[in-house]
Design a protein around this motif. Structure first.
Motif, PDB file in Angstrom:
ATOM      1  N   ASN A  60       8.908   3.642  -4.398  1.00  0.00           N
ATOM      2  CA  ASN A  60       7.645   4.029  -5.009  1.00  0.00           C
ATOM      3  C   ASN A  60       7.574   5.550  -5.062  1.00  0.00           C
ATOM      4  O   ASN A  60       7.645   6.217  -4.028  1.00  0.00           O
ATOM      5  CB  ASN A  60       6.471   3.467  -4.201  1.00  0.00           C
ATOM      6  N   LYS A  61       7.475   6.090  -6.254  1.00  0.00           N
ATOM      7  CA  LYS A  61       7.511   7.550  -6.408  1.00  0.00           C
ATOM      8  C   LYS A  61       6.358   8.226  -5.678  1.00  0.00           C
ATOM      9  O   LYS A  61       6.531   9.275  -5.045  1.00  0.00           O
ATOM     10  CB  LYS A  61       7.508   7.911  -7.894  1.00  0.00           C
ATOM     11  N   GLU A  62       5.171   7.650  -5.744  1.00  0.00           N
ATOM     12  CA  GLU A  62       4.023   8.258  -5.068  1.00  0.00           C
ATOM     13  C   GLU A  62       4.247   8.311  -3.558  1.00  0.00           C
ATOM     14  O   GLU A  62       3.892   9.290  -2.891  1.00  0.00           O
ATOM     15  CB  GLU A  62       2.757   7.460  -5.393  1.00  0.00           C
ATOM     16  N   ALA A  63       4.876   7.270  -3.015  1.00  0.00           N
ATOM     17  CA  ALA A  63       5.139   7.234  -1.574  1.00  0.00           C
ATOM     18  C   ALA A  63       6.178   8.267  -1.167  1.00  0.00           C
ATOM     19  O   ALA A  63       6.020   8.937  -0.131  1.00  0.00           O
ATOM     20  CB  ALA A  63       5.589   5.833  -1.162  1.00  0.00           C
ATOM     21  N   ILE A  64       7.246   8.412  -1.968  1.00  0.00           N
ATOM     22  CA  ILE A  64       8.253   9.402  -1.570  1.00  0.00           C
ATOM     23  C   ILE A  64       7.707  10.814  -1.728  1.00  0.00           C
ATOM     24  O   ILE A  64       8.042  11.708  -0.947  1.00  0.00           O
ATOM     25  CB  ILE A  64       9.592   9.222  -2.323  1.00  0.00           C
ATOM     26  N   LYS A  88       0.843  -1.193   0.000  1.00  0.00           N
ATOM     27  CA  LYS A  88       0.000   0.000   0.000  1.00  0.00           C
ATOM     28  C   LYS A  88       0.883   1.250   0.000  1.00  0.00           C
ATOM     29  O   LYS A  88       1.847   1.332   0.771  1.00  0.00           O
ATOM     30  CB  LYS A  88      -0.909   0.036   1.237  1.00  0.00           C
ATOM     31  N   VAL A  89       0.556   2.214  -0.849  1.00  0.00           N
ATOM     32  CA  VAL A  89       1.305   3.472  -0.853  1.00  0.00           C
ATOM     33  C   VAL A  89       1.180   4.122   0.517  1.00  0.00           C
ATOM     34  O   VAL A  89       0.069   4.301   1.028  1.00  0.00           O
ATOM     35  CB  VAL A  89       0.797   4.421  -1.954  1.00  0.00           C
ATOM     36  N   ASP A  90       2.295   4.469   1.120  1.00  0.00           N
ATOM     37  CA  ASP A  90       2.302   4.980   2.486  1.00  0.00           C
ATOM     38  C   ASP A  90       3.390   6.034   2.637  1.00  0.00           C
ATOM     39  O   ASP A  90       4.542   5.790   2.260  1.00  0.00           O
ATOM     40  CB  ASP A  90       2.536   3.830   3.464  1.00  0.00           C
ATOM     41  N   ALA A  91       3.040   7.185   3.185  1.00  0.00           N
ATOM     42  CA  ALA A  91       4.003   8.271   3.335  1.00  0.00           C
ATOM     43  C   ALA A  91       5.141   7.890   4.274  1.00  0.00           C
ATOM     44  O   ALA A  91       6.302   8.262   4.046  1.00  0.00           O
ATOM     45  CB  ALA A  91       3.299   9.526   3.848  1.00  0.00           C
ATOM     46  N   ARG A  92       4.842   7.138   5.333  1.00  0.00           N
ATOM     47  CA  ARG A  92       5.898   6.715   6.266  1.00  0.00           C
ATOM     48  C   ARG A  92       6.878   5.767   5.574  1.00  0.00           C
ATOM     49  O   ARG A  92       8.085   5.831   5.801  1.00  0.00           O
ATOM     50  CB  ARG A  92       5.285   6.047   7.494  1.00  0.00           C
ATOM     51  N   ALA A  93       6.353   4.903   4.747  1.00  0.00           N
ATOM     52  CA  ALA A  93       7.223   4.012   3.986  1.00  0.00           C
ATOM     53  C   ALA A  93       8.095   4.820   3.029  1.00  0.00           C
ATOM     54  O   ALA A  93       9.284   4.526   2.853  1.00  0.00           O
ATOM     55  CB  ALA A  93       6.384   2.991   3.215  1.00  0.00           C
ATOM     56  N   GLY A  94       7.498   5.849   2.420  1.00  0.00           N
ATOM     57  CA  GLY A  94       8.275   6.718   1.542  1.00  0.00           C
ATOM     58  C   GLY A  94       9.398   7.416   2.286  1.00  0.00           C
ATOM     59  O   GLY A  94      10.524   7.525   1.792  1.00  0.00           O
ATOM     60  N   LYS A  95       9.108   7.877   3.501  1.00  0.00           N
ATOM     61  CA  LYS A  95      10.130   8.528   4.325  1.00  0.00           C
ATOM     62  C   LYS A  95      11.250   7.549   4.668  1.00  0.00           C
ATOM     63  O   LYS A  95      12.442   7.896   4.636  1.00  0.00           O
ATOM     64  CB  LYS A  95       9.495   9.070   5.604  1.00  0.00           C
ATOM     65  N   ALA A  96      10.884   6.318   4.980  1.00  0.00           N
ATOM     66  CA  ALA A  96      11.897   5.308   5.304  1.00  0.00           C
ATOM     67  C   ALA A  96      12.797   5.037   4.102  1.00  0.00           C
ATOM     68  O   ALA A  96      14.013   4.898   4.243  1.00  0.00           O
ATOM     69  CB  ALA A  96      11.213   4.019   5.759  1.00  0.00           C
ATOM     70  N   ALA A  97      12.199   4.966   2.919  1.00  0.00           N
ATOM     71  CA  ALA A  97      12.980   4.716   1.704  1.00  0.00           C
ATOM     72  C   ALA A  97      13.956   5.853   1.439  1.00  0.00           C
ATOM     73  O   ALA A  97      15.129   5.631   1.113  1.00  0.00           O
ATOM     74  CB  ALA A  97      12.041   4.521   0.516  1.00  0.00           C
ATOM     75  N   VAL A  98      13.477   7.091   1.580  1.00  0.00           N
ATOM     76  CA  VAL A  98      14.332   8.255   1.340  1.00  0.00           C
ATOM     77  C   VAL A  98      15.474   8.303   2.351  1.00  0.00           C
ATOM     78  O   VAL A  98      16.636   8.576   2.003  1.00  0.00           O
ATOM     79  CB  VAL A  98      13.498   9.551   1.392  1.00  0.00           C
ATOM     80  N   THR A  99      15.172   8.033   3.613  1.00  0.00           N
ATOM     81  CA  THR A  99      16.197   8.071   4.658  1.00  0.00           C
ATOM     82  C   THR A  99      17.310   7.062   4.382  1.00  0.00           C
ATOM     83  O   THR A  99      18.503   7.365   4.541  1.00  0.00           O
ATOM     84  CB  THR A  99      15.575   7.801   6.034  1.00  0.00           C
ATOM     85  N   ALA A 100      16.941   5.868   3.958  1.00  0.00           N
ATOM     86  CA  ALA A 100      17.946   4.848   3.658  1.00  0.00           C
ATOM     87  C   ALA A 100      18.860   5.312   2.523  1.00  0.00           C
ATOM     88  O   ALA A 100      20.080   5.106   2.569  1.00  0.00           O
ATOM     89  CB  ALA A 100      17.264   3.536   3.294  1.00  0.00           C
ATOM     90  N   ILE A 101      18.285   5.935   1.506  1.00  0.00           N
ATOM     91  CA  ILE A 101      19.080   6.454   0.390  1.00  0.00           C
ATOM     92  C   ILE A 101      20.034   7.535   0.887  1.00  0.00           C
ATOM     93  O   ILE A 101      21.217   7.570   0.518  1.00  0.00           O
ATOM     94  CB  ILE A 101      18.169   7.005  -0.722  1.00  0.00           C
ATOM     95  N   GLU A 102      19.537   8.425   1.726  1.00  0.00           N
ATOM     96  CA  GLU A 102      20.368   9.511   2.247  1.00  0.00           C
ATOM     97  C   GLU A 102      21.538   8.957   3.051  1.00  0.00           C
ATOM     98  O   GLU A 102      22.688   9.399   2.888  1.00  0.00           O
ATOM     99  CB  GLU A 102      19.506  10.446   3.101  1.00  0.00           C
ATOM    100  N   TRP A 103      21.273   8.010   3.936  1.00  0.00           N
ATOM    101  CA  TRP A 103      22.338   7.435   4.770  1.00  0.00           C
ATOM    102  C   TRP A 103      23.380   6.734   3.907  1.00  0.00           C
ATOM    103  O   TRP A 103      24.588   6.926   4.090  1.00  0.00           O
ATOM    104  CB  TRP A 103      21.741   6.438   5.768  1.00  0.00           C
ATOM    105  N   ALA A 104      22.921   5.900   2.976  1.00  0.00           N
ATOM    106  CA  ALA A 104      23.852   5.129   2.152  1.00  0.00           C
ATOM    107  C   ALA A 104      24.686   6.036   1.252  1.00  0.00           C
ATOM    108  O   ALA A 104      25.893   5.809   1.071  1.00  0.00           O
ATOM    109  CB  ALA A 104      23.075   4.116   1.311  1.00  0.00           C
ATOM    110  N   THR A 105      24.061   7.082   0.711  1.00  0.00           N
ATOM    111  CA  THR A 105      24.782   7.993  -0.178  1.00  0.00           C
ATOM    112  C   THR A 105      25.854   8.758   0.577  1.00  0.00           C
ATOM    113  O   THR A 105      26.992   8.904   0.102  1.00  0.00           O
ATOM    114  CB  THR A 105      23.801   8.970  -0.841  1.00  0.00           C
ATOM    115  N   LYS A 106      25.513   9.255   1.755  1.00  0.00           N
ATOM    116  CA  LYS A 106      26.517   9.966   2.563  1.00  0.00           C
ATOM    117  C   LYS A 106      27.674   9.040   2.912  1.00  0.00           C
ATOM    118  O   LYS A 106      28.846   9.444   2.876  1.00  0.00           O
ATOM    119  CB  LYS A 106      25.890  10.532   3.835  1.00  0.00           C
ATOM    120  N   ALA A 107      27.363   7.794   3.242  1.00  0.00           N
ATOM    121  CA  ALA A 107      28.424   6.846   3.571  1.00  0.00           C
ATOM    122  C   ALA A 107      29.337   6.605   2.376  1.00  0.00           C
ATOM    123  O   ALA A 107      30.562   6.481   2.533  1.00  0.00           O
ATOM    124  CB  ALA A 107      27.811   5.526   4.047  1.00  0.00           C
TER     125      ALA A 107
END
Length: 342
Positions: A123-127, A89-108
């Motif tokens: 999922n683009k709609e979720a982010i 299910k499209v979910d804003a919290r899931a979108g936030k979790a996906a974005v956060t993981a990308i941010e952490w991994a990219t900085k590393a």
């Protein structure tokens, strides 16, 4: 000890946690690079349960700890806690979790704490629901790394004779792409970036095939004039500058010629022109590499598959191929950083 390779979980309610955990579990015993999962550990555990992985998942607070745990290391972003959204299910919290993981991994990766970043689908709609304004992974990574530009390079049949496919335009309607392609400068820029990327990824003297757009290459303007207006002039200009560029070549031939070894890369001009041949030839093995970034990032070339998320039937092979491609390209990371670091 080499720095680990980060695998983001992607959207935690899509197939990302399943294919990332399954891949990490399979490559960990033999890979020269330790996999470290990046995302919510509870989402990773739920994914492991869904796909039958029984290896313990161990929370770490820094990527450098990944090689010192007896199990699968998870760099826990802690966005969701134990309250996981519903599968598929499209979910804003899931979108936030996906974005956060990308941010952490990219900085590393920017800080050289991980060798590469392998991303599961988002999922683009979720982010967007989470507040992100990015169109997707590529645009987000471009901003996070401060890159001047970023593009997609598909790797088909990764190995000694693999083919790389580039794109002149990206996620736009076909009508818009054809209008953009009437600009010779746009095609010239795409040729330059493709050649530059091939060099950054280990091809010293790149041979680039450039696809035509129209049937039979336009038949001298009878079936369309993009070849006359922009594609042929851009190819000719590239050759004058000493680049080994061939085209325009009819699209029903150029990809086959590339796979036969005539070219190191093929420049396609719109989304499906490059995606269809790649996925037809090697759906589970075709992976996406983002070029133009000062980090090594590979990815699956499919979406979140919400319809099967949590069922355990998702095929992990593209994610494993993306990890293996990251291992193959890891020796070029210094060259990639030098080529693209602003």
């Amino acid at each position: 000890m080499t720095a680990p390779i980060a695998l983001t979980l992607g959207d935690p309610v899509g197939v990302g946690p399943e294919i990332a955990v399954k891949t990490a579990d399979l490559v960990r015993p033999t890979s020269p690079y330790t996999p470290v999962l990046v995302g919510d550990i509870e989402a990773a555990k739920r994914g492991a349960q869904a796909c039958g992985v029984t290896t313990p998942l161990i929370s770490i607070s820094h990527p450098g700890q990944a090689g010192h745990v007896d199990g699968l290391a998870v760099w826990d972003t802690g966005v969701l806690g134990t309250d996981l959204p519903e599968w598929g299910k499209v979910d804003a919290r899931a979108g936030k979790a996906a974005v956060t993981a990308i941010e952490w991994a990219t900085k590393a990766a920017m800080d050289k704490e991980v060798t590469a970043v392998v991303t599961a689908p988002i999922n683009k709609e979720a982010i967007w629901a989470s507040g992100s304004t990015h169109l997707g992974h590529t645009e987000m990574l471009k901003e996070l790394t401060g890159a001047a530009w970023s593009d997609t390079m598909f790797v088909v049949r990764n190995g000694p004779t693999h083919l790389r496919i580039f794109f002149s335009t990206r996620h736009v309607a076909l009508r818009v792409a054809l209008e953009q392609l009437r600009d010779p400068e746009l095609v010239s820029q795409a040729i330059n970036r493709a050649v530059e990327s091939l060099k950054a990824f280990g091809v010293d003297h790149p041979r680039l095939g450039v696809a035509a757009v129209n049937p039979h290459g336009g038949e001298n303007g009878n079936f369309g004039d993009e070849e006359i207006i922009s594609i042929r002039p851009a190819c000719e200009d590239a050759r004058k500058r000493g680049l080994d560029v061939h085209g325009p070549i009819p699209a029903d031939s150029v990809f086959h010629q590339g796979l036969e070894g005539r070219f190191d890369g093929v420049l396609s001009h719109f989304h499906d022109q490059g995606h269809i041949p790649a996925k037809t030839v090697d759906f589970n093995g075709t992976i996406s590499v983002t070029v133009g970034l000062p980090i090594l990032r590979t990815s699956v070339d499919h979406g979140t598959a919400f319809d099967i998320a949590g069922t355990g039937v998702a095929n992990h092979l593209t994610m494993q191929s993306a990890f293996e491609a990251a291992v193959d390209y890891a020796p070029f990371v210094p060259k990639i950083r030098q080529a693209y670091l602003s």
